[in-house]
Scaffold this active site. Sequence first.
Site, PDB file in Angstrom:
ATOM      1  N   LYS A 112       5.401   2.462  -7.995  1.00 23.73           N
ATOM      2  CA  LYS A 112       4.143   3.154  -8.276  1.00 23.73           C
ATOM      3  C   LYS A 112       4.360   4.444  -9.064  1.00 23.73           C
ATOM      4  O   LYS A 112       3.468   4.901  -9.762  1.00 23.73           O
ATOM      5  CB  LYS A 112       3.402   3.434  -6.979  1.00 23.73           C
ATOM      6  CG  LYS A 112       2.943   2.131  -6.338  1.00 23.73           C
ATOM      7  CD  LYS A 112       1.985   2.302  -5.197  1.00 23.73           C
ATOM      8  CE  LYS A 112       1.517   0.958  -4.685  1.00 23.73           C
ATOM      9  NZ  LYS A 112       2.620   0.117  -4.148  1.00 23.73           N
TER      10      LYS A 112
HETATM   11  C1  LIG Z   1       2.483  -1.282  -4.082  1.00 19.47           C
HETATM   12  C2  LIG Z   1       3.705  -2.109  -3.921  1.00 19.47           C
HETATM   13  C3  LIG Z   1       3.700  -3.508  -4.172  1.00 19.47           C
HETATM   14  C4  LIG Z   1       2.437  -4.258  -4.542  1.00 19.47           C
HETATM   15  O1  LIG Z   1       2.009  -3.964  -5.847  1.00 19.47           O
HETATM   16  P1  LIG Z   1       0.542  -4.397  -6.310  1.00 19.47           P
HETATM   17  O2  LIG Z   1       0.375  -3.824  -7.650  1.00 19.47           O
HETATM   18  O3  LIG Z   1      -0.399  -3.805  -5.296  1.00 19.47           O
HETATM   19  O4  LIG Z   1       0.513  -5.890  -6.310  1.00 19.47           O
HETATM   20  C5  LIG Z   1       4.881  -4.208  -4.056  1.00 19.47           C
HETATM   21  N1  LIG Z   1       6.029  -3.583  -3.667  1.00 19.47           N
HETATM   22  C6  LIG Z   1       6.065  -2.264  -3.412  1.00 19.47           C
HETATM   23  C7  LIG Z   1       7.342  -1.659  -2.970  1.00 19.47           C
HETATM   24  C8  LIG Z   1       4.921  -1.474  -3.536  1.00 19.47           C
HETATM   25  O5  LIG Z   1       4.977  -0.154  -3.266  1.00 19.47           O
END
Ligand SMILES: *Cc1c(COP(=O)(O)O)cnc(C)c1O
Length: 470
Positions: A112
Amino acid sequence: MKYVSTRGQAPVLGFEEVLLAGLARDGGLYVPESWPQFSADEIRAMRGLPYSEIAVRVMLPFLGGAIAEDDFRAIVTDAYASFDHAAVVPLVQLDQRTWVMELFHGPTLAFKDVALQLLGRLFDHVLAKRGERVTIVGATSGDTGSAAIEACRDRQNVDIFILHPKGRTSEVQRRQMTSVLSDNVHNIALHGTFDDCQDLVKALFNDMAFRDRMGLSAVNSINWARIMAQIVYYFAAAVALGAPDRKVAFTVPTGNFGNVYAAYGARAMGLPVERLIVGSNANDILARFFASGTMSAAPVVPTLSPSMDIQISSNFERLLFDLLGRDGAAVQAAMDGFRAEGKFAVTDAQLAEAHAIFAAGRADDARTMDVIKEVWEKTGGYQVDPHTAVGIHSAATAPVDPSVPVVVMATAHPAKFPDAVETATGRRPVLPPRLADLYEREERLSELPNDVAAVQEFVVARARAAKEAA
Ligand SMILES: *Cc1c(COP(=O)(O)O)cnc(C)c1O
């Protein structure tokens, strides 16, 4: 570049407004009216460029002139300078045809950061130009709060308040949030559960007078600019592996469908993508959708990959919009049906359209642990986190032409999930140097009761937007 809502009733907006709006006023999500197109020559010309330069080229068409190119280049360069690896998102080869793209070298060790490091800076830039301030409010169970805090810390025109349930996050998660001592960062340990935190944030947003006075805003996963920033690394990975002259498949550990939707966007922009593989854990609503054409909610069960423990993937609505022929009324009807009955279905033809692009895989916790161990053994010491392991499993089981390279998106650093990784490999993963002293750092947080008025008072006393409105 104009943006339209997936539900067809909200005003068409430009980039700046979409950035600041988040959710559309009709409850829909904003998508570009049409996807910018990159020719094979333009894609080929990205070979060998630094990540930040690929980022500028891929994202510039989405801005529609809202930010001058040189300003944007400076913002992007600064955002990715906060990453620990010179390649920003390095590729690691696991076997003859499988690569991992490490998206976790940002400040909070999760993918993120790639979008949020840019988003915080974009907010600041656009707000400064408009002479405005915003107050970001969010709730976290522990996992996503730190990425939002790192994105907003020290921003001139942004104050951030993050609520977490007191005593219910892991110590690492809490410290990643509360050890940020910037003046504009406010951690609230709420006496309550995560659901209480979420309800409280909803109540703040539903108080229109408070919302306007504070300039309340969110940086959640439906924000268009987050998708935009995530499209970039699909280009970077594909170009490194031979695009546009060679196809690539991507496997994405999926929760809210934002990351894999970004891959879908890259494909729509001309990147030769053979297949997109959605990875799910035991919460397999998406795998069931791709198998049956019906999206039906089930209770969430906790797993080793908590960021994928979801009931409904909010960004799926963006794909649904395309599957339903970009008919906002049809999307609205599907979402109404989902709310009323806990399910909706697409037609066989629409499902076939989805299958032309997507496949899905599923790994439960036992399989996830096995994969972490197998990768460790086969590579002679490479550790992957549980989310990435779900992706690796899904890559191995999906129907993809064996001559096509598969890139698994590594969404978290193994040291973010040290217990699972240590159990599977016998070695505790090491925190990167930037977090090595996390347990010695000073913390700052405020405890508050589960009471809307108390939280409002707290925000009013600290948000700079409130002082200006007074
Ligand atoms: C947020 C997150 C996801 C999921 O991503 P999306 O875009 O919501 O599908 C997967 N793995 C980790 C470690 C995350 O922080």
